[in-house]
Write an enzyme that holds these catalytic residues in place. Structure first.
Site, PDB file in Angstrom:
ATOM      1  N   LYS A  25      29.175  -6.455 -80.506  1.00  0.00           N
ATOM      2  CA  LYS A  25      30.173  -5.978 -81.462  1.00  0.00           C
ATOM      3  C   LYS A  25      30.681  -4.586 -81.088  1.00  0.00           C
ATOM      4  O   LYS A  25      31.819  -4.224 -81.405  1.00  0.00           O
ATOM      5  CB  LYS A  25      29.642  -6.012 -82.897  1.00  0.00           C
ATOM      6  CG  LYS A  25      28.511  -5.101 -83.258  1.00  0.00           C
ATOM      7  CD  LYS A  25      28.010  -5.422 -84.657  1.00  0.00           C
ATOM      8  CE  LYS A  25      26.944  -4.448 -85.151  1.00  0.00           C
ATOM      9  NZ  LYS A  25      27.490  -3.164 -85.584  1.00  0.00           N
ATOM     10  N   SER A 154      26.773  10.916 -85.395  1.00  0.00           N
ATOM     11  CA  SER A 154      27.270   9.649 -84.855  1.00  0.00           C
ATOM     12  C   SER A 154      28.190   9.891 -83.672  1.00  0.00           C
ATOM     13  O   SER A 154      29.150  10.668 -83.770  1.00  0.00           O
ATOM     14  CB  SER A 154      28.034   8.876 -85.938  1.00  0.00           C
ATOM     15  OG  SER A 154      28.614   7.705 -85.400  1.00  0.00           O
ATOM     16  N   SER A 155      27.921   9.193 -82.573  1.00  0.00           N
ATOM     17  CA  SER A 155      28.821   9.260 -81.423  1.00  0.00           C
ATOM     18  C   SER A 155      30.127   8.535 -81.699  1.00  0.00           C
ATOM     19  O   SER A 155      31.094   8.691 -80.948  1.00  0.00           O
ATOM     20  CB  SER A 155      28.146   8.638 -80.192  1.00  0.00           C
ATOM     21  OG  SER A 155      27.926   7.258 -80.391  1.00  0.00           O
ATOM     22  N   GLN A 156      30.173   7.745 -82.772  1.00  0.00           N
ATOM     23  CA  GLN A 156      31.412   7.030 -83.097  1.00  0.00           C
ATOM     24  C   GLN A 156      32.541   7.987 -83.478  1.00  0.00           C
ATOM     25  O   GLN A 156      33.709   7.616 -83.395  1.00  0.00           O
ATOM     26  CB  GLN A 156      31.160   6.020 -84.203  1.00  0.00           C
ATOM     27  CG  GLN A 156      30.367   4.812 -83.724  1.00  0.00           C
ATOM     28  CD  GLN A 156      30.110   3.808 -84.817  1.00  0.00           C
ATOM     29  OE1 GLN A 156      30.392   4.043 -85.992  1.00  0.00           O
ATOM     30  NE2 GLN A 156      29.560   2.670 -84.440  1.00  0.00           N
ATOM     31  N   SER A 184      24.446  12.168 -81.033  1.00  0.00           N
ATOM     32  CA  SER A 184      23.626  11.019 -81.429  1.00  0.00           C
ATOM     33  C   SER A 184      24.145   9.756 -80.740  1.00  0.00           C
ATOM     34  O   SER A 184      25.346   9.525 -80.671  1.00  0.00           O
ATOM     35  CB  SER A 184      23.690  10.834 -82.951  1.00  0.00           C
ATOM     36  OG  SER A 184      23.095   9.627 -83.346  1.00  0.00           O
ATOM     37  N   ASP A 308      19.306   1.792 -82.897  1.00  0.00           N
ATOM     38  CA  ASP A 308      19.396   0.462 -83.501  1.00  0.00           C
ATOM     39  C   ASP A 308      18.213  -0.436 -83.149  1.00  0.00           C
ATOM     40  O   ASP A 308      17.967  -1.437 -83.823  1.00  0.00           O
ATOM     41  CB  ASP A 308      20.700  -0.225 -83.079  1.00  0.00           C
ATOM     42  CG  ASP A 308      21.906   0.356 -83.794  1.00  0.00           C
ATOM     43  OD1 ASP A 308      21.721   0.985 -84.861  1.00  0.00           O
ATOM     44  OD2 ASP A 308      23.028   0.199 -83.298  1.00  0.00           O
ATOM     45  N   LYS A 335      22.196   4.648 -92.140  1.00  0.00           N
ATOM     46  CA  LYS A 335      22.675   3.329 -91.736  1.00  0.00           C
ATOM     47  C   LYS A 335      22.972   2.479 -92.970  1.00  0.00           C
ATOM     48  O   LYS A 335      23.126   2.995 -94.069  1.00  0.00           O
ATOM     49  CB  LYS A 335      21.642   2.663 -90.830  1.00  0.00           C
ATOM     50  CG  LYS A 335      21.366   3.420 -89.538  1.00  0.00           C
ATOM     51  CD  LYS A 335      22.565   3.389 -88.606  1.00  0.00           C
ATOM     52  CE  LYS A 335      22.244   4.028 -87.267  1.00  0.00           C
ATOM     53  NZ  LYS A 335      23.357   3.908 -86.302  1.00  0.00           N
ATOM     54  N   ARG A 384      19.284  -5.351 -89.657  1.00  0.00           N
ATOM     55  CA  ARG A 384      18.229  -5.054 -88.690  1.00  0.00           C
ATOM     56  C   ARG A 384      16.841  -5.064 -89.334  1.00  0.00           C
ATOM     57  O   ARG A 384      15.847  -5.404 -88.676  1.00  0.00           O
ATOM     58  CB  ARG A 384      18.509  -3.731 -87.986  1.00  0.00           C
ATOM     59  CG  ARG A 384      19.896  -3.722 -87.340  1.00  0.00           C
ATOM     60  CD  ARG A 384      19.983  -2.878 -86.104  1.00  0.00           C
ATOM     61  NE  ARG A 384      21.357  -2.866 -85.594  1.00  0.00           N
ATOM     62  CZ  ARG A 384      21.890  -3.808 -84.853  1.00  0.00           C
ATOM     63  NH1 ARG A 384      21.180  -4.888 -84.552  1.00  0.00           N
ATOM     64  NH2 ARG A 384      23.140  -3.727 -84.433  1.00  0.00           N
TER      65      ARG A 384
END
Length: 430
Positions: A25, A154-156, A184, A308, A335, A384
């Site tokens: 994803k 977050s690297s997002q 991260s 994750d 998360k 998860r």
């Protein structure tokens, strides 16, 4: 939805069987954004959409809504879609658009990304709590230049800023500087850069700085990217082999080696220490093999780059009665659930007491046997947690395990329960 899981009468067998993984994803999300920018977003049928991870379905629907100029977009519980769509709307919205989510989405911070986009010229308002979704995003003309972002959560945030590079105006280079803090999940930002290169958008990385020249911002339509399965999802296959020796010989297909996915490096390496070896086949598949006890008596790892897979590592270690100490886990609290608290709470009910610190979880290897024939696991709405703890509970000797909120697996691995059935587990809906 609740799921009841137990061992089938014939037991489990891995040799000659394949554990079918969902598509990555992370890769799909990045490619979908780039295809949207090219005005080449594919059209999926309802049947095709049902096979995709829920996060991707939400992102796809959100991009369709942007294409049609809709003024309200909901991305469900997908943190990936929330961050990427914040940047896409800031650069490409046709009208003022409300961006919202479900579940814990409005508790997950987004201020660092919003501030970075504002510095490029974006107009974004918080509709409820400062620093968190939902957002109201106005049409804007974003200009290139140097933008700083704190990606320690977050690297997002970096990925979102990179993916809109082709939409920026101006003749100067575009630089995203995240070097002031430790990033991260840093491999995911590198993955984004590599995906963009596949689409003809040339950029360079120097530590925490990502740069694009003014001549490198035009993506190509002539891209035929090979599909790649999800390495994070593969961690559950490794977990199953770590817990059940009879699953030795289980096959995985569709995993790229080497992979753009950061977990493609960490999963084989860390599970090798837990006694699961990866035999690479000439046709591109992988066969998982059990080895005696692995390489270490106690597992120690820094999981900052691979958060994750922490639930899988915890479950495998507990099932093997192997002490562990995992660091770099603080942001797991942000998360779909507070994964640190969820793991501690659910494992306590199974007789396992985790030690929890600010950025670390550990366990001494002691299990206080719970004298009951069945176990109840709550997913906390987190895919998860459900996928890691269900097979663990079954391996601890409970005759049956009830997983509350089992539908959460659809977020990343819709066919997970069916794959367990194929290995010999009895799975039923309560």
């Amino acid at each position: 939805m609740d799921i009841r899981i137990s061992l089938g009468r014939q037991g489990l067998r891995g040799e000659g069987k394949t554990f079918a993984l969902p598509p990555s994803k992370s890769l799909m999300a990045r490619e979908m954004i780039l295809k949207h920018l090219l005005r080449a977003l594919p059209r999926y049928s309802e049947a095709q959409l049902c096979l995709l991870p829920e996060d991707i379905r939400y992102l796809y629907t959100a991009l369709l809504q942007v294409e049609h100029g809709m003024g309200e977009v909901c991305v469900g519980e997908s943190g990936t879609a929330m961050r990427l769509m914040t940047a896409v709307l800031a650069a490409d919205a046709q009208c003022p658009t409300k961006l919202s989510g479900l579940g814990r989405q409005h508790q997950r911070p987004i201020a660092p990304l919003v501030e970075a986009l504002r510095s490029l010229g974006a107009r974004i308002d918080y509709l409820e709590r400062e620093g968190y979704p939902p957002l109201l995003i106005y049409p804007s003309e974003l200009r290139s230049g140097c933008v700083s972002v704190d990606a320690s959560m977050s690297s997002q945030y970096i990925s979102a800023l990179m993916l809109i590079a082709p939409l920026l105006l101006g003749s100067e280079a575009y630089t995203i500087d995240a070097s002031a803090q430790l990033v991260s999940s840093a491999p995911y930002a590198t993955m984004t850069l590599e995906v963009m290169r596949r689409y003809g958008v040339e950029g360079e990385q120097n530590g925490g700085r990502f740069s694009f020249s003014d001549r490198a911002l035009k993506p190509s339509r002539s891209v035929s990217a090979s599909p790649e399965e999800d390495w994070t999802a593969a961690s559950y296959a490794y977990l199953l082999v770590a817990l059940y020796p009879s699953l030795d010989g289980l096959r995985l297909e569709g995993l790229a080696i080497p992979s753009l996915q950061g977990d493609g490096h960490h999963v084989p390496k860390l599970f090798a220490a837990l006694g699961v070896a990866s035999d690479h086949l000439s046709d591109g598949g992988i066969v998982l093999r059990r080895t005696p006890w692995g390489e270490v008596e106690a597992l120690e790892a820094d999981c900052r780059e691979c958060p994750d897979i922490v639930p899988s590592l915890v479950a495998a270690s507990v099932g093997q009665r192997r002490p562990f100490r995992l660091q770099g886990v603080a942001h797991l609290r942000l998360k779909e659930s507070d994964r640190i608290e969820a793991l501690a709470q659910e494992l306590k009910a199974l007789g396992v007491a985790l030690e929890v610190a600010l950025d670390e979880i550990s366990w001494d290897g002691v299990v206080d046997i719970v004298d009951t024939p069945s176990a109840n696991i709550w997913s906390h709405g987190d895919h998860r947690i459900a996928m890691a703890l269900a097979p663990l509970a079954s391996s601890l000797g409970f005759e049956a395990v009830c997983v509350g909120g089992a539908e959460a697996v659809s977020k990343s691995f819709p066919a997970y329960w069916q794959e367990l059935e194929g290995l010999g587990f009895e799975v039923g809906i309560l």
